[in-house]
Each structure stands twice: as structure tokens, then as C-alpha cells.
Design a protein around this motif. Structure first.
Motif, mmCIF file in Angstrom:
data_model
loop_
_atom_site.group_PDB
_atom_site.id
_atom_site.type_symbol
_atom_site.label_atom_id
_atom_site.label_comp_id
_atom_site.label_asym_id
_atom_site.label_seq_id
_atom_site.Cartn_x
_atom_site.Cartn_y
_atom_site.Cartn_z
ATOM 1 N N ASN A 108 -16.626 0.963 -3.108
ATOM 2 C CA ASN A 108 -15.817 1.632 -4.122
ATOM 3 C C ASN A 108 -14.344 1.286 -3.903
ATOM 4 O O ASN A 108 -13.929 0.990 -2.783
ATOM 5 C CB ASN A 108 -16.014 3.146 -4.062
ATOM 6 C CG ASN A 108 -17.449 3.550 -4.347
ATOM 7 O OD1 ASN A 108 -18.078 3.051 -5.278
ATOM 8 N ND2 ASN A 108 -17.998 4.449 -3.532
ATOM 9 N N VAL A 109 -13.582 1.330 -4.964
ATOM 10 C CA VAL A 109 -12.138 1.099 -4.896
ATOM 11 C C VAL A 109 -11.438 2.311 -5.502
ATOM 12 O O VAL A 109 -11.751 2.714 -6.627
ATOM 13 C CB VAL A 109 -11.728 -0.177 -5.651
ATOM 14 C CG1 VAL A 109 -10.219 -0.377 -5.565
ATOM 15 C CG2 VAL A 109 -12.457 -1.389 -5.102
ATOM 16 N N LYS A 110 -10.500 2.861 -4.748
ATOM 17 C CA LYS A 110 -9.738 4.010 -5.216
ATOM 18 C C LYS A 110 -8.254 3.651 -5.196
ATOM 19 O O LYS A 110 -7.683 3.399 -4.134
ATOM 20 C CB LYS A 110 -10.006 5.230 -4.337
ATOM 21 C CG LYS A 110 -9.440 6.530 -4.899
ATOM 22 C CD LYS A 110 -9.871 7.722 -4.064
ATOM 23 C CE LYS A 110 -9.357 9.026 -4.666
ATOM 24 N NZ LYS A 110 -9.763 10.205 -3.861
ATOM 25 N N VAL A 111 -7.656 3.614 -6.382
ATOM 26 C CA VAL A 111 -6.233 3.314 -6.500
ATOM 27 C C VAL A 111 -5.477 4.633 -6.597
ATOM 28 O O VAL A 111 -5.733 5.441 -7.497
ATOM 29 C CB VAL A 111 -5.945 2.436 -7.727
ATOM 30 C CG1 VAL A 111 -4.453 2.147 -7.840
ATOM 31 C CG2 VAL A 111 -6.732 1.127 -7.643
ATOM 32 N N VAL A 112 -4.560 4.853 -5.656
ATOM 33 C CA VAL A 112 -3.850 6.130 -5.547
ATOM 34 C C VAL A 112 -2.344 5.866 -5.510
ATOM 35 O O VAL A 112 -1.890 4.709 -5.489
ATOM 36 C CB VAL A 112 -4.297 6.903 -4.287
ATOM 37 C CG1 VAL A 112 -5.791 7.221 -4.343
ATOM 38 C CG2 VAL A 112 -3.979 6.094 -3.028
ATOM 39 N N SER A 113 -1.573 6.935 -5.469
ATOM 40 C CA SER A 113 -0.127 6.800 -5.345
ATOM 41 C C SER A 113 0.231 6.293 -3.949
ATOM 42 O O SER A 113 -0.588 6.340 -3.017
ATOM 43 C CB SER A 113 0.547 8.149 -5.599
ATOM 44 O OG SER A 113 0.176 9.083 -4.605
ATOM 45 N N VAL A 114 1.466 5.818 -3.789
ATOM 46 C CA VAL A 114 1.897 5.280 -2.499
ATOM 47 C C VAL A 114 1.855 6.359 -1.426
ATOM 48 O O VAL A 114 1.425 6.109 -0.290
ATOM 49 C CB VAL A 114 3.308 4.679 -2.627
ATOM 50 C CG1 VAL A 114 3.810 4.191 -1.273
ATOM 51 C CG2 VAL A 114 3.322 3.532 -3.640
ATOM 52 N N GLN A 159 -0.474 6.369 2.089
ATOM 53 C CA GLN A 159 -0.023 6.587 3.455
ATOM 54 C C GLN A 159 -0.751 7.761 4.101
ATOM 55 O O GLN A 159 -1.088 7.728 5.292
ATOM 56 C CB GLN A 159 1.494 6.823 3.468
ATOM 57 C CG GLN A 159 2.311 5.616 3.020
ATOM 58 C CD GLN A 159 2.118 4.400 3.903
ATOM 59 O OE1 GLN A 159 1.869 4.543 5.119
ATOM 60 N NE2 GLN A 159 2.234 3.209 3.330
ATOM 61 N N SER A 160 -1.011 8.802 3.321
ATOM 62 C CA SER A 160 -1.759 9.953 3.842
ATOM 63 C C SER A 160 -3.176 9.546 4.241
ATOM 64 O O SER A 160 -3.723 10.037 5.244
ATOM 65 C CB SER A 160 -1.802 11.073 2.804
ATOM 66 O OG SER A 160 -0.499 11.531 2.501
ATOM 67 N N TYR A 161 -3.776 8.652 3.459
ATOM 68 C CA TYR A 161 -5.129 8.186 3.777
ATOM 69 C C TYR A 161 -5.145 7.431 5.101
ATOM 70 O O TYR A 161 -6.047 7.622 5.927
ATOM 71 C CB TYR A 161 -5.637 7.302 2.643
ATOM 72 C CG TYR A 161 -6.957 6.633 2.937
ATOM 73 C CD1 TYR A 161 -8.145 7.356 2.929
ATOM 74 C CD2 TYR A 161 -7.013 5.270 3.236
ATOM 75 C CE1 TYR A 161 -9.360 6.751 3.210
ATOM 76 C CE2 TYR A 161 -8.218 4.648 3.518
ATOM 77 C CZ TYR A 161 -9.392 5.393 3.504
ATOM 78 O OH TYR A 161 -10.586 4.790 3.787
ATOM 79 N N LEU A 162 -4.149 6.578 5.337
ATOM 80 C CA LEU A 162 -4.082 5.849 6.608
ATOM 81 C C LEU A 162 -3.903 6.809 7.779
ATOM 82 O O LEU A 162 -4.516 6.626 8.847
ATOM 83 C CB LEU A 162 -2.936 4.832 6.575
ATOM 84 C CG LEU A 162 -2.994 3.752 5.493
ATOM 85 C CD1 LEU A 162 -1.880 2.727 5.712
ATOM 86 C CD2 LEU A 162 -4.343 3.075 5.452
ATOM 87 N N GLN A 163 -3.086 7.828 7.599
ATOM 88 C CA GLN A 163 -2.900 8.813 8.662
ATOM 89 C C GLN A 163 -4.196 9.582 8.923
ATOM 90 O O GLN A 163 -4.509 9.930 10.065
ATOM 91 C CB GLN A 163 -1.780 9.780 8.277
ATOM 92 C CG GLN A 163 -0.403 9.116 8.212
ATOM 93 C CD GLN A 163 0.669 10.053 7.682
ATOM 94 O OE1 GLN A 163 0.414 11.236 7.452
ATOM 95 N NE2 GLN A 163 1.870 9.522 7.465
ATOM 96 N N ASP A 164 -4.972 9.815 7.861
ATOM 97 C CA ASP A 164 -6.247 10.513 8.023
ATOM 98 C C ASP A 164 -7.227 9.668 8.831
ATOM 99 O O ASP A 164 -7.937 10.187 9.714
ATOM 100 C CB ASP A 164 -6.821 10.843 6.644
ATOM 101 C CG ASP A 164 -8.119 11.619 6.730
ATOM 102 O OD1 ASP A 164 -8.117 12.717 7.312
ATOM 103 O OD2 ASP A 164 -9.150 11.118 6.215
ATOM 104 N N LEU A 165 -7.291 8.357 8.550
ATOM 105 C CA LEU A 165 -8.148 7.481 9.347
ATOM 106 C C LEU A 165 -7.704 7.458 10.800
ATOM 107 O O LEU A 165 -8.530 7.439 11.726
ATOM 108 C CB LEU A 165 -8.122 6.060 8.772
ATOM 109 C CG LEU A 165 -8.786 5.827 7.414
ATOM 110 C CD1 LEU A 165 -8.600 4.371 6.975
ATOM 111 C CD2 LEU A 165 -10.264 6.174 7.452
#
Length: 325
Positions: A277-283, A287-293
Motif C-alpha cells: 500500500n502507498v499512503k501519501v501524507v503531509s510532511v 516525520q511523525s511516521y518515521l519517529q513512530d518506526l
């Protein structure tokens, strides 16, 4: 002696008619069919067009069945696709027009007519040879220009190391400041970031690739086993993932949303499982997603590019929801 009398004359006339019909093209019935052919074609075309004219499909007709592009690069591909269809339709109209005009202009007007027997027409044959060559040259030129525009990465904001392995995907996101010079030779051991976080799929889990809208993201494509192909239909862009070679291209998403991606290359018995899947989100959400990972412990000094670091094997699920068990 041939038979005499009125009856014999009728038989002779019938025989003569049969003889003429075998050697001369067309019959009176065939002439009526030729006259009806344009009407039948027009009716069939009207049925097809009216059957497809709905509010849900009108945009598909405008795009000639191409997906609605969700990337800046896809707009170039759509323009080439639409232009090719316009050129094909213009050519088709001219050719079919000449065919029907010839049928009507040189139709047989009586049973005694014999068409003019033309062995060849040198000017027309030269034209029929040169015209297709010129058309191919025009198509080739526009295709090369479109390809160059789509592969022109410009200013890259992010680099993601994408790994296609039998039979799933792993996405490595960089943390910190990006060093663009490391991408000059994507096959070396230098990477644009000092650390990475990752998301990997398994036979039981379809991963999600997260991208920031409005920013240009470069994909470095790795494979530890066989040839795969990484693409997203809504981006109108795909590329082979070749073992021993790092191909790359960039995408600039133009709108937020969720899209589907897959492998376009038959890569083995479980090729159909290579979905993502591809999810296009705001900038900020990116960044929040990377911090979550990072908080989940999916972090490494270098990207996981397959081989001994591949998390997916045939029929083996060592991860649940993207996390190691």
C-alpha cells in the motif's frame, strides 16, 4: 447442336449470369450491404459511447482509460498517452474515410461493369512507405522526451532504499540530514543517511509505503534474488528491480491519499503476494511516521537490502504487522 427454343434461351441466360457472377466482383445484394455498412458502424459506435457515458467514467474517457495521475511525473506519461490516442484516431479516421469513399466512389453500377485493373501506383506506394516511417519517428521523439522528463529527478528531498525479495517488499527510510552526494553512485556502500528505520512485509502482512506530499522522493531499488518491478499505478511510473544493479527514479506526489502498489515482473511462484500500500501524507505526518518506526525499534545503521537481512522467505512469516517476533 445447342438446344433451341424459349426454354433453352432461359437456361442460357441463367448460365451466363452464373458465369459472370463467378468472375466479376460484387453482386446486387453486396451493393446494398456496402450502402448499409456506414450506418451499421455509426449505430455500433453510438451504442458503445452511450453505454459508457456515466458520471463515474467520463473522466476515464478523457484520460483514455489511464489512471488519474497522483504524481508530477505521471502527468508527462498521461500527456504522451493522450497524444498517442489522438494521433491514432486521426489516422484511423483518415484511413477508414478513404476506405468508405473508395467503396462508394468506385462501386459497381451495373452487372456489366468491370473494375479498372491497376497493376500498381508508384506515388501512392511511396507515400504508404514514407508516411508510417514519419509517424514512427514522431512517436519515438515524443516518447524519448517524455522519458527524459519523467527520469529528471531535479531536487530530491528524500531517499528511500526499496528492496524487492521473494516475495515481499522492505522500505528503508533515512533519519536525519540527507547527503545527496551519496546517491551519485547508488551501487556503492555509501548511503545518504547515517541511520535508517524500516518497514517490511511478509507472506501474511502487506506493508505500507509512506510518502510526503509535494516533496520529491527518490527510490533506490535493490534485489537480492531475481528481477522484480516496483510500481504504483496511480503514479504512472514503474521500473525493474535488478539483482546486482541499483536502478532508481523519483516521484513527487501531488495529492494525499491511499494507493495500491505491486510487482510488475513475474518473479516466482508467489509473485501475486508482492503487494504493498502507498499512503501519501503531509510532511509533518511523514516525520511523525518515521519517529513512530524509530520508537518501535525498527532502526538500523544501514538499510536492510536483502540477502542475510531479508525478512521474507517462501511460506515463512517471521514478522507480524511488520515487527519481528
Amino acid at each position: 447442336m445447342p438446344p433451341q427454343g424459349p426454354g433453352s434461351l432461359a437456361v442460357t441466360a441463367r448460365e451466363r449470369g452464373s458465369f459472370v457472377g463467378l468472375h466479376l466482383p460484387g453482386k446486387p445484394g453486396g451493393r446494398r450491404l456496402v450502402g448499409k455498412t456506414p450506418l451499421l458502424v455509426a449505430l455500433a459506435t453510438a451504442v458503445v459511447l452511450l453505454g459508457g457515458c456515466s458520471s463515474e467514467t467520463k473522466d476515464e474517457w478523457r484520460r483514455a482509460a489511464m489512471p488519474d495521475p497522483a504524481s508530477a511525473q505521471g502527468e508527462h506519461n498521461l500527456a504522451l498517452w493522450q497524444g498517442a490516442w489522438i494521433a491514432a484516431m486521426v489516422t484511423g479516421i483518415i484511413v477508414w474515410g478513404l476506405i468508405f469513399w473508395s467503396l462508394w466512389r468506385y462501386r459497381r453500377r451495373s452487372e456489366s461493369d468491370i473494375p479498372i485493373q491497376t497493376r500498381y501506383n508508384l506515388p501512392i506506394e511511396i507515400f504508404y512507405t514514407i508516411a508510417p516511417v514519419l509517424m514512427v519517428i514522431v512517436f519515438f521523439t515524443h516518447t524519448v522526451r517524455t522519458q527524459d522528463a519523467m527520469l529528471n529527478e531535479g531536487k530530491v528531498d528524500n531517499t528511500i532504499e526499496v528492496v524487492g525479495q521473494q516475495w515481499q517488499w522492505t522500505f528503508n527510510y533515512g533519519i536525519g540530514t540527507r547527503d545527496g552526494s551519496a546517491d551519485d553512485d547508488p551501487a556503492d556502500d555509501n548511503y545518504p543517511y547515517s541511520s535508517y528505520v524500516y518497514e517490511g512485509g511478509t507472506a501474511q502482512y502487506i506493508p505500507t509505503l509512506v510518502l510526503p506530499v509535494g516533496e520529491t522522493t527518490r527510490f533506490n531499488l535493490h534485489s537480492p534474488d531475481v528481477i522484480h518491478d516496483f510500481g504504483v499505478p496511480s503514479f504512472l511510473m514503474k521500473m525493474d528491480v535488478v539483482p546486482g544493479r541499483v536502478n532508481h527514479y523519483a516521484i513527487t506526489p501531488t495529492r494525499e491519499g491511499t494507493f495500491k502498489g505491486k510487482c510488475y515482473e513475474l518473479c516466482g511462484v508467489s509473485h501475486s503476494r508482492m503487494l504493498f500500500n502507498v499512503k501519501v501524507v503531509s510532511v509533518s505526518d511523514y516525520q511523525s511516521y518515521l519517529q513512530d518506526l524509530q520508537s518501535k525499534g525498527r532502526e538500523s545503521d544501514k538499510p536492510l537490502i536483502g540477502g542475510t537481512e531479508a525478512h521474507t522467505q517462501d511460506g515463512l512469516a517471521t514478522q507480524t504487522g511488520g515487527e519481528n517476533q
